[in-house]
Every structure is written in structure tokens, then in C-alpha cells.
Design a protein around this motif. Structure first.
Motif, mmCIF file in Angstrom:
data_model
loop_
_atom_site.group_PDB
_atom_site.id
_atom_site.type_symbol
_atom_site.label_atom_id
_atom_site.label_comp_id
_atom_site.label_asym_id
_atom_site.label_seq_id
_atom_site.Cartn_x
_atom_site.Cartn_y
_atom_site.Cartn_z
ATOM 1 N N PRO A 1 1.109 -21.352 7.494
ATOM 2 C CA PRO A 1 0.874 -19.925 7.272
ATOM 3 C C PRO A 1 2.140 -19.143 7.624
ATOM 4 N N ARG A 2 2.366 -18.073 6.925
ATOM 5 C CA ARG A 2 3.574 -17.289 7.178
ATOM 6 C C ARG A 2 3.386 -15.867 6.707
ATOM 7 N N ARG A 3 4.339 -15.031 7.078
ATOM 8 C CA ARG A 3 4.342 -13.644 6.614
ATOM 9 C C ARG A 3 5.519 -13.491 5.662
ATOM 10 N N VAL A 4 5.277 -12.847 4.546
ATOM 11 C CA VAL A 4 6.326 -12.637 3.545
ATOM 12 C C VAL A 4 6.408 -11.160 3.197
ATOM 13 N N MET A 5 7.586 -10.745 2.764
ATOM 14 C CA MET A 5 7.757 -9.372 2.340
ATOM 15 C C MET A 5 7.601 -9.321 0.823
ATOM 16 N N THR A 6 6.858 -8.336 0.355
ATOM 17 C CA THR A 6 6.707 -8.149 -1.080
ATOM 18 C C THR A 6 7.383 -6.843 -1.485
ATOM 19 N N PHE A 7 7.850 -6.820 -2.712
ATOM 20 C CA PHE A 7 8.512 -5.650 -3.294
ATOM 21 C C PHE A 7 7.724 -5.282 -4.530
ATOM 22 N N LYS A 8 7.243 -4.047 -4.569
ATOM 23 C CA LYS A 8 6.512 -3.595 -5.750
ATOM 24 C C LYS A 8 7.222 -2.359 -6.284
ATOM 25 N N ALA A 9 7.786 -2.491 -7.463
ATOM 26 C CA ALA A 9 8.504 -1.383 -8.082
ATOM 27 C C ALA A 9 7.536 -0.270 -8.451
ATOM 28 N N SER A 10 7.988 0.969 -8.314
ATOM 29 C CA SER A 10 7.159 2.114 -8.693
ATOM 30 C C SER A 10 7.106 2.216 -10.213
ATOM 31 N N ASN A 11 6.134 2.956 -10.704
ATOM 32 C CA ASN A 11 6.035 3.157 -12.148
ATOM 33 C C ASN A 11 7.249 3.912 -12.683
ATOM 34 N N VAL A 12 7.796 4.811 -11.885
ATOM 35 C CA VAL A 12 8.994 5.551 -12.292
ATOM 36 C C VAL A 12 10.142 4.575 -12.515
ATOM 37 N N LEU A 13 10.356 3.647 -11.580
ATOM 38 C CA LEU A 13 11.420 2.658 -11.716
ATOM 39 C C LEU A 13 11.166 1.736 -12.903
ATOM 40 N N LYS A 14 9.928 1.305 -13.063
ATOM 41 C CA LYS A 14 9.594 0.432 -14.197
ATOM 42 C C LYS A 14 9.901 1.113 -15.524
ATOM 43 N N GLN A 15 9.574 2.390 -15.628
ATOM 44 C CA GLN A 15 9.845 3.129 -16.866
ATOM 45 C C GLN A 15 11.342 3.271 -17.109
ATOM 46 N N ARG A 16 12.112 3.521 -16.057
ATOM 47 C CA ARG A 16 13.576 3.630 -16.205
ATOM 48 C C ARG A 16 14.165 2.318 -16.692
ATOM 49 N N ILE A 17 13.686 1.209 -16.140
ATOM 50 C CA ILE A 17 14.166 -0.111 -16.547
ATOM 51 C C ILE A 17 13.814 -0.367 -18.009
ATOM 52 N N LEU A 18 12.590 -0.029 -18.394
ATOM 53 C CA LEU A 18 12.155 -0.235 -19.773
ATOM 54 C C LEU A 18 12.981 0.602 -20.741
ATOM 55 N N ARG A 19 13.214 1.880 -20.407
ATOM 56 C CA ARG A 19 14.025 2.744 -21.276
ATOM 57 C C ARG A 19 15.438 2.196 -21.429
ATOM 58 N N ALA A 20 16.034 1.733 -20.313
ATOM 59 C CA ALA A 20 17.391 1.173 -20.370
ATOM 60 C C ALA A 20 17.411 -0.086 -21.222
ATOM 61 N N HIS A 21 16.393 -0.916 -21.093
ATOM 62 C CA HIS A 21 16.301 -2.145 -21.881
ATOM 63 C C HIS A 21 16.196 -1.823 -23.372
ATOM 64 N N LEU A 22 15.310 -0.886 -23.710
ATOM 65 C CA LEU A 22 15.127 -0.530 -25.116
ATOM 66 C C LEU A 22 16.393 0.115 -25.685
ATOM 67 N N SER A 23 17.077 0.896 -24.873
ATOM 68 C CA SER A 23 18.316 1.530 -25.312
ATOM 69 C C SER A 23 19.386 0.487 -25.605
ATOM 70 N N ARG A 24 19.528 -0.503 -24.720
ATOM 71 C CA ARG A 24 20.500 -1.577 -24.936
ATOM 72 C C ARG A 24 20.136 -2.396 -26.161
ATOM 73 N N LYS A 25 18.843 -2.654 -26.303
ATOM 74 C CA LYS A 25 18.367 -3.457 -27.433
ATOM 75 C C LYS A 25 18.671 -2.748 -28.752
ATOM 76 N N ALA A 26 18.479 -1.432 -28.782
ATOM 77 C CA ALA A 26 18.743 -0.651 -29.998
ATOM 78 C C ALA A 26 20.230 -0.691 -30.344
ATOM 79 N N LYS A 27 21.086 -0.663 -29.338
ATOM 80 C CA LYS A 27 22.539 -0.701 -29.569
ATOM 81 C C LYS A 27 22.998 -2.073 -30.055
#
Length: 112
Positions: free
Chosen positions: A78-104
Motif C-alpha cells: 500500500p502507498r500514497r501517490v500524488m495525482t494531477f487533474k488538469a482543470s477544464n480551462v487547461l484542457k480547453q487551452r491544450i485542445l485549442r493549441a492542438h487543433l491550431s497546430r493540426k490546421a497549420k
């Protein structure tokens, strides 16, 4: 997808340029913020950075795992682990950047 790694020095340089503190004060500020986040996580507290992410400590129970080389069953303690959960704002920024790069990157149609 090998991008640039952002380091503490990069963060301190950014604070120096945008806030106007000295380089030393900027580095100390970055260290203080990182230390405070680390200390809170070590204490088991949840750290929520609005519009960025939530860091949380989670307890995992003992379970049986398998050694991939030998196939032998091995208990995982058994152990303790740290989790990272991105906010919806960050997820949307990542998605927009991905789509922008893909379009280019769309290939040009061949000229006949």
C-alpha cells in the motif's frame, strides 16, 4: 512530441521579465511557491490552482502485480501517490493549441 522542458530557471526568468523583481528575488519567489505546494501535498492537503489543476494525495491499497519478465505474481505494498487533474480551462487551452497546430500542418493539395 519532444517539446521544450520548462525549468525553475525558466519560471524565474519569466517572473523577472514580467513582474520586475530582480533575478535573485524572482528565483526565490519561484522556490517559495514550489516549496509551499510541495509541503501542502506532503501534509496530505489538496492543492487547487484555479484554471490550472488540482494536486491530490490518494491512498492505494495493497494489490497483486505481475513481473512482466517472469510472469511471477508479486504483492505491491500500500502507498500514497500524488495525482494531477488538469482543470477544464487547461484542457480547453491544450485542445485549442492542438487543433491550431493540426490546421497549420494540413498538407497542401498537389498542383496539377
Amino acid at each position: 512530441m519532444a517539446g521544450k522542458t520548462v525549468t525553475r530557471a525558466d519560471l524565474a526568468e519569466s517572473v523577472f521579465r514580467k513582474v520586475g523583481l530582480s533575478r535573485t528575488e524572482s528565483a526565490e519567489l519561484v522556490e517559495t511557491v514550489i516549496d509551499e505546494i510541495c509541503n501542502a501535498i506532503v501534509r496530505g492537503e489538496t492543492v487547487k490552482l484555479s484554471s490550472f489543476a488540482t494536486f491530490q494525495v490518494r491512498s492505494k491499497n495493497e494489490r497483486i502485480g505481475r513481473n512482466p519478465k517472469t510472469g511471477e505474481e508479486v504483492p505491491i505494498s500500500p502507498r500514497r501517490v500524488m495525482t494531477f487533474k488538469a482543470s477544464n480551462v487547461l484542457k480547453q487551452r491544450i485542445l485549442r493549441a492542438h487543433l491550431s497546430r493540426k490546421a497549420k500542418q494540413k498538407p497542401q493539395s498537389p498542383v496539377s
